[in-house]
Structures are given as structure tokens and as C-alpha cells.
Scaffold this motif. Sequence first.
Motif, short mmCIF file in Angstrom:
data_model
loop_
_atom_site.label_atom_id
_atom_site.label_comp_id
_atom_site.label_asym_id
_atom_site.label_seq_id
_atom_site.Cartn_x
_atom_site.Cartn_y
_atom_site.Cartn_z
N ASP A 61 0.87 -1.17 0.00
CA ASP A 61 0.00 0.00 0.00
C ASP A 61 0.91 1.22 0.00
O ASP A 61 1.46 1.60 1.04
N LEU A 62 1.09 1.82 -1.17
CA LEU A 62 2.05 2.91 -1.32
C LEU A 62 1.54 4.20 -0.67
O LEU A 62 2.34 5.08 -0.35
N LEU A 63 0.25 4.32 -0.48
CA LEU A 63 -0.31 5.51 0.14
C LEU A 63 -0.11 5.49 1.66
O LEU A 63 0.38 6.46 2.25
N MET A 64 -0.46 4.39 2.30
CA MET A 64 -0.41 4.30 3.76
C MET A 64 0.89 3.68 4.28
O MET A 64 1.14 3.66 5.48
N GLY A 65 1.70 3.13 3.37
CA GLY A 65 2.96 2.55 3.80
C GLY A 65 2.83 1.19 4.44
O GLY A 65 3.58 0.85 5.37
N ALA A 66 1.88 0.40 3.98
CA ALA A 66 1.70 -0.95 4.52
C ALA A 66 2.17 -1.97 3.48
O ALA A 66 2.06 -1.73 2.28
N PRO A 67 2.70 -3.13 3.93
CA PRO A 67 2.94 -3.49 5.34
C PRO A 67 4.13 -2.73 5.90
O PRO A 67 5.02 -2.32 5.16
N SER A 68 4.12 -2.55 7.21
CA SER A 68 5.21 -1.82 7.86
C SER A 68 5.77 -2.68 8.99
O SER A 68 5.18 -3.69 9.39
N GLU A 69 6.91 -2.27 9.51
CA GLU A 69 7.54 -3.02 10.60
C GLU A 69 6.80 -2.78 11.90
O GLU A 69 6.27 -1.70 12.16
N ALA A 70 6.75 -3.81 12.71
CA ALA A 70 6.17 -3.69 14.05
C ALA A 70 7.25 -3.21 15.01
O ALA A 70 8.44 -3.47 14.82
#
Length: 594
Positions: A567-576
Motif C-alpha cells: 500500500d504505497l499511500l499508507m505505507g503498509a505493510p510496515s515493521e512492528a
Amino acid sequence: MHRYRSHTCGELRETHVGDVARLSGWVHRVRDHGGLLFIDLRDHYGITQCVVDPDSQAFALAESVRAEWCIRIDGEVKRRSDETTNENLPTGHVEVFIRELEILGSAKELPLPVFAEPEYPEDIRLTYRFLDLRRETLHANIVTRSKIIASIRRRMEQTGFTEFQTPILTASSPEGARDFLVPSRIHPGKFYALPQAPQQFKQLLMVSGFDRYFQIAPCFRDEDPRADRLPGEFYQLDMEMSFVEQEDVFQAMEPVIRGVFEEFAGGKPVTEIFPRIPYDEAILKYGTDKPDLRNPIVMEDVSEHFRGSGFKVFARLLEDAKNAVWAIPARTGGSRAFCDRMNSWAQGEGQPGLGYIFWREENGQVEGAGPIAKNIGAERTEAIRLQLGLKPGDACFFAAGDPKKFADFAGKARDKAGADLDLIDRDRFALAWIVDFPFYEWDEEEQRVDFGHNPFTMPRGGLGALETEDPLNIKAWQYDLVCNGYEIASGGIRNHLPEVMVKAFGIVGLDAKVVEERFGGLYRAFHYGAPPHGGMAAGIDRIVMLLVGAINLREVTLFPMNQQANDLLMGAPSEATAKQLRELHLRLNLPDNG
């Protein structure tokens, strides 16, 4: 007057001439016509032309505005002259002379254009999706999507269905793809799964005494990107009915699906009565279980014409009983140039080539041409032509070997010939049910029998078939609905008997204990008076894509991921964070990328 608007940008008409209107929206474009500034103001509802001249106190500020600035204007509604009327706009007979202008939100230089919608890199479009969604076509697609879903809901309710919501956090289920897992903080080491489909829940609803359930359901599948499915999540019209046979489901759902297509088809014809095509017939005729029936090409088995023939390649193949030769007739394709292009295409698909015959008229006689025709002789060549109903100027291509291995390629050749010869009627929606799917299939990679489709489907013949027949010969009460080459729905009559469930899973290597552990809720429910039931699920995204004429599912989805499931808009997936991982009792074991 309201702080921001008295009317929308799609509302003003000649009846408003002389009124003072307040509009708010985005600057679609600015045009300088020798002292007069024209600002096309756009909101969700439409576009209104606004005009400001140097005598207006708003002129200096109007000169500063740029595309996609968000502004408010006050002004007088005036009738346009006959020569400046824009018949393409509902508001095209009027314009607003600006008296006052307020900048509500300025815009930086745009990373992608909104006006005129030229092609633009997908990564930019998805990163700035909020701008991309302002583009006219995409914006209209999303609005149409909402209307289609509303139409589906209305039609389902009118048909006697009731909408129920099923859980999102649930247990893992074998729907044919990987689950998205959600670690449990309260239960260390255990995981929920996001539902690949509400399959078990809707069956449990039937056991619970509800009837005619439906839901616009989100579904989640952790699978590799595919051209016809968005990565991550999608929506489907999910439905189930009790005390029904296959035909009952068809009779309930055909009017709903046909009605939605007719409502949004823009006048294009829609199939009146959906034909029922057995799976084996679909593979033989079209090379696929999701045929595009707008393509008139129908393949046929022509093996008998090659047995013992002078074309030794095919003749030797046919000595093995499992092999066959299929013909792909191509009307109007009877030129060596076209046949050579098809042959080159086949080689590009990894095939050694694509044999062909084409027919022409010589001295009042119909003759076959090409290497195959020379090898099998005039009599066999004519027999093939007569079987296929071909004429001079037509051609025929051949696929040979084990149909299980070449059917997919033959189907692609059918599609290629139909498209290149412009045989496909693109101005209609051709729908059909594909029925009688194989219950099991052979998994070459695992070297074992596996479910061919939905594991919760009732096999034709029930327990008796499972106990006495070769598993690979058993058919299922399974059906798909296809349209223009896409599978848009899939369903079946369910297995509701625990002994059949245990036997069916046993054949793929899952014993009764595993069945009870993995599908305990459904398995237990079947011991307490489960009714015969069946249903289907239709893909909302694919239906919308077909109806708006889009070629990509991202063109009918609000905030899609890219093909790499980012998801290039929200930056997902992201690191926990380390804290989040500790709370979930998780430790990362990342692959070595070095």
C-alpha cells in the motif's frame, strides 16, 4: 447563506439565472481569455464555469489560483450566449460571474495531472491516490461501484434474502489460498485468520435455521498477485439458501445478476437465459472453464482424421489412447501470412509451433493448403473442413497430445485468433453457468489427490460415489458463473452430512480427527439436523470492472495495493515495534537477503 455553498457544482440550471450562488470545489482548470478569467470549478457532483473580469474585486486573487486549489466563490448566475453554450455539461447553459472568492486550500505542484487523464506511472498514481481519485473516469467508476452494490442489495432483499454480518477474526480454512494470520496477544502462540470467505459461517447460518442469507463480504487471501484479482482483499456478494438443489440457486440468482448487468450495461445486450455448460464440454470447446462466449470459435476433436494418416507426428501421438487432436477453426483467417503469425505467437508461448490448414478456391475447387494438408491428403483435409463447416478463406489450427496438458494453450490460441481476426462481439455481455466440475484433481507437485474446487461441496452420488468410484472421475455439485472470459461467481450445493465430510477429506489425506479439529464447528453442526443447502459468491470487483469497461481491477477500487502487495499511500505493510512484538510474544526470523 451556508458558509461554503448554496448549490453544488452540478446543480445550476437556466432556472437559477439571476440568483446569487455560493459554490465550493476544486479548480479544474483556469483559462485566460484576454482579460477575462474562466475558472472551471469542480466538486463531486459536476463542473460549473465561473467567470471573473478585471472590474471584480476578486480578480487579483483569482489570478493567483492554480489547478486543484480548493476555493469558494460567490457570484451571479447568468445565461451563456448561444455560441458559448456547452451541451456536454448539465450546467453548460449557465455560468457564474464571481463577486467574491476565498481560498480554502492551496495546492503544491501536482505530482500527476488530474485534468485530461493521460497515462501515468502506477506507483505515482497509487502513492497519490487521493489525487488520482479526483480524475473523472476513476471518480465515476467508484460512484458506479457504489450504485452497483446498492442495486445488488436492493435486488437481493426483493428476492427474499436477508443480510447478515459474519466475523472477520476467525479460524484458518482451506479455501485454496494462504490465510492472513493475526497473532493473539491474549493467547500467546495462537493466531486468528482473516476469512478467505464466510464459507463455514454461512453454512452454519443455514444449520441455525436462517434461510436466504446474503452479505457484501470482505475476503482476505495472502496469495501471489494475479491479473484478475487484487492482492490482499476483495469483496464478494456472498449468499446461501436452505432446502435447495442446484437449479433453485440458479433460478434465484439469475434475475439478480442479469438485472444488475442490464441496469448498468449502457444499452449493451445481456444474455437472457444463462446456458449450462458442463466443465468437460467447456474445456473441449473453449480450452478453459471461463470461456468468452462472445468469441464464436468452438474447438472440436478431429482425432479420427489423423489416425493412420501421413502426418506422422499426430498419427504417432494418437497411438496413446489418452492423446487427442483438437481443431481451432478460424473463419476469415485463411492466409499464409496470418497462419505464420499464429505459428510465431505459439513459439513465443513456449510451443514448438502451431500446425494449420487454410482453404482457398482454385479453378472452382476448394483446396486445403499448408504442410499438414499435403501430408494427410485431399480427402482427409476435406473431411476436416466439412466437420468444422469452413469455407474458402478460412483456416484451422491444431493442438495435439494429452488434452490435460494442451487445453490451456489451445484456449489461448482460440482467444488469440478470435481477437486478431476481430471475430469477438465486444458490445454485449455473454453469461453462462459452468457445471459438473471435477470433485478432485491430481496435484502433480505433491503427487496426490486434492480437492478440485470447494472442499465443502457435495459430490455427485454422495457417499456411494466416494466409496466406489475413482476419485478423479467424481463430479461435484459445483458451478461457476462466467462473463466475457471472467469467472464472476462460484458456488455449489454443500455437503451437509458428517459421514460424507469425513470420507471426502479422508481421500485427500485428512482423517476424521483432523477434520474435527480444523472444522469442528461445521462438523459438530452437521450432527444436529443440518438441512440440504447451497449458494454461491459473486466477485463485486470483477462485476464492476466489466460493467464500467475497465481493464484493471485497480480502476474500480478506492485504495488498492500494487502488484507487490504494497500500500504505497499508507505505507503498509510496515515493521512492528519491539513493544508490539513483545506484547504478541513474537520474535522475527527474517530471511537472509545477503
